[in-house]
Design an enzyme around this catalytic site. Structure first.
Site, PDB file in Angstrom:
ATOM      1  N   VAL A  46       0.832  -1.048   0.113  1.00 55.33           N
ATOM      2  CA  VAL A  46       0.093   0.072   0.050  1.00 55.33           C
ATOM      3  C   VAL A  46       0.895   1.126  -0.063  1.00 55.33           C
ATOM      4  O   VAL A  46       0.506   2.240  -0.594  1.00 55.33           O
ATOM      5  CB  VAL A  46      -1.201  -0.050   1.267  1.00 55.33           C
ATOM      6  CG1 VAL A  46      -1.715   1.404   1.235  1.00 55.33           C
ATOM      7  CG2 VAL A  46      -1.917  -1.147   1.197  1.00 55.33           C
ATOM      8  N   CYS A  47       2.011   1.115   0.469  1.00 53.79           N
ATOM      9  CA  CYS A  47       2.848   2.384   0.922  1.00 53.79           C
ATOM     10  C   CYS A  47       3.269   3.287  -0.332  1.00 53.79           C
ATOM     11  O   CYS A  47       3.423   4.262  -0.511  1.00 53.79           O
ATOM     12  CB  CYS A  47       4.138   1.903   1.807  1.00 53.79           C
ATOM     13  SG  CYS A  47       3.585   1.448   3.324  1.00 53.79           S
ATOM     14  N   PRO A  48       3.724   2.138  -1.672  1.00 53.06           N
ATOM     15  CA  PRO A  48       4.159   2.950  -2.705  1.00 53.06           C
ATOM     16  C   PRO A  48       3.208   3.661  -3.125  1.00 53.06           C
ATOM     17  O   PRO A  48       3.120   4.736  -3.919  1.00 53.06           O
ATOM     18  CB  PRO A  48       4.792   1.805  -3.382  1.00 53.06           C
ATOM     19  CG  PRO A  48       4.501   0.734  -2.992  1.00 53.06           C
ATOM     20  CD  PRO A  48       3.923   0.905  -1.488  1.00 53.06           C
ATOM     21  N   LEU A  51       2.521   6.829  -1.541  1.00 57.46           N
ATOM     22  CA  LEU A  51       3.765   7.960  -1.779  1.00 57.46           C
ATOM     23  C   LEU A  51       3.572   8.506  -3.341  1.00 57.46           C
ATOM     24  O   LEU A  51       3.856   9.648  -3.280  1.00 57.46           O
ATOM     25  CB  LEU A  51       5.024   7.315  -1.384  1.00 57.46           C
ATOM     26  CG  LEU A  51       5.229   7.041   0.128  1.00 57.46           C
ATOM     27  CD1 LEU A  51       6.417   6.450   0.315  1.00 57.46           C
ATOM     28  CD2 LEU A  51       4.881   8.085   0.922  1.00 57.46           C
TER      29      LEU A  51
END
EC number: 1.11.1.26
Length: 187
Positions: A46-48, A51
Site C-alpha cells: 500500500v505504501c508505494p 507515496l
C-alpha cells in the site's frame, strides 16, 4: 492526548531526496506549511501507492506553500534503495525521512508497538511548526492525497482570518462562519 496545537519538538534525522542524503530537523517544518506522512515500511504494497499519490499532488501543494515529508522506520539508505528500484518511488521529489530509532514516530505517537513500524499517520503543520491536523488510518487503508488540498486551504484560511471557521465540506471561496451568540441553535 491530542497533538493538535502542539509545537513540533526538536529532532534531527537523515533523509533521502533527489539523489542526496540530507538532515531534516524541526526547523525544516517552519516558514511554510508541511505535510508529514508516516507509513509502515519500504518495499511493501500500500505504501508505494500512497507515496506516489502524494507525488502526484506535489506541484499543487508546493503552489500552496506546502512541503511534503514522508517518514518510516527504515533508514535513509533503505529509502535510496527503494527509490532506485521502484518505478513509483523513483518519481518522488520530496524528502523521505529515515527513523529507525522511532524518534519522530514516537513524537507523533504513530508507533505500532506490536510491529515496531509507523502507522499510516498524516499531519498538517503550520508555518510556526504547530500541528493543525492529524489523521491515522489502519494499516490496510490507503490514503488519498487529494483530500489534503481542501484541508490545507481551510487551515490556511482560518490562520489568516481570525474569528472565522470553515464548516463541513468547505471549499475555497466558500461561505465561512463567525461563531457568535447569534448563531447558537441556528445552524
Amino acid at each position: 492526548m491530542s497533538l493538535i496545537g502542539k509545537q513540533v519538538e526538536p529532532f534531527s534525522l537523515q533523509a533521502f531526496k533527489n539523489g542526496e542524503f540530507l538532515t531534516v530537523t524541526e526547523e525544516n517544518f517552519k516558514g511554510n506549511w508541511t505535510v508529514l506522512c508516516f507509513y509502515p515500511a519500504d518495499f511493501t504494497f500500500v505504501c508505494p501507492t500512497e507515496l506516489e499519490d502524494l507525488q502526484e499532488q506535489y506541484e499543487t501543494l508546493k503552489g500552496m506553500d506546502v512541503e511534503i515529508y514522508s517518514c518510516s522506520s527504515d533508514t535513509h539508505f533503505t529509502h535510496k534503495a527503494w527509490h532506485d528500484h521502484s518505478e513509483a518511488i523513483g518519481k518522488l521529489e520530496y524528502a523521505m525521512i529515515g527513523d529507525p530509532a522511532h524518534k519522530l514516530i514516537n513524537q507523533f505517537d504513530v508507533l505500532d508497538e506490536e510491529d515496531g513500524l509507523a502507522q499510516r499517520g498524516t499531519f498538517i503543520i503550520d508555518p510556526d511548526g504547530v500541528i493543525q491536523m492529524m489523521e491515522i488510518n489502519a494499516g490496510g487503508i490507503g490514503r488519498d492525497a487529494s483530500a489534503l488540498i481542501d484541508k490545507i486551504k481551510a487551515a490556511q484560511y482560518v490562520r489568516t482570518n481570525p474569528g472565522e471557521v470553515c464548516p463541513a465540506k468547505w471549499k475555497e471561496d466558500g461561505k465561512t462562519l463567525k461563531p457568535s451568540l447569534d448563531l447558537v441553535g441556528k445552524i
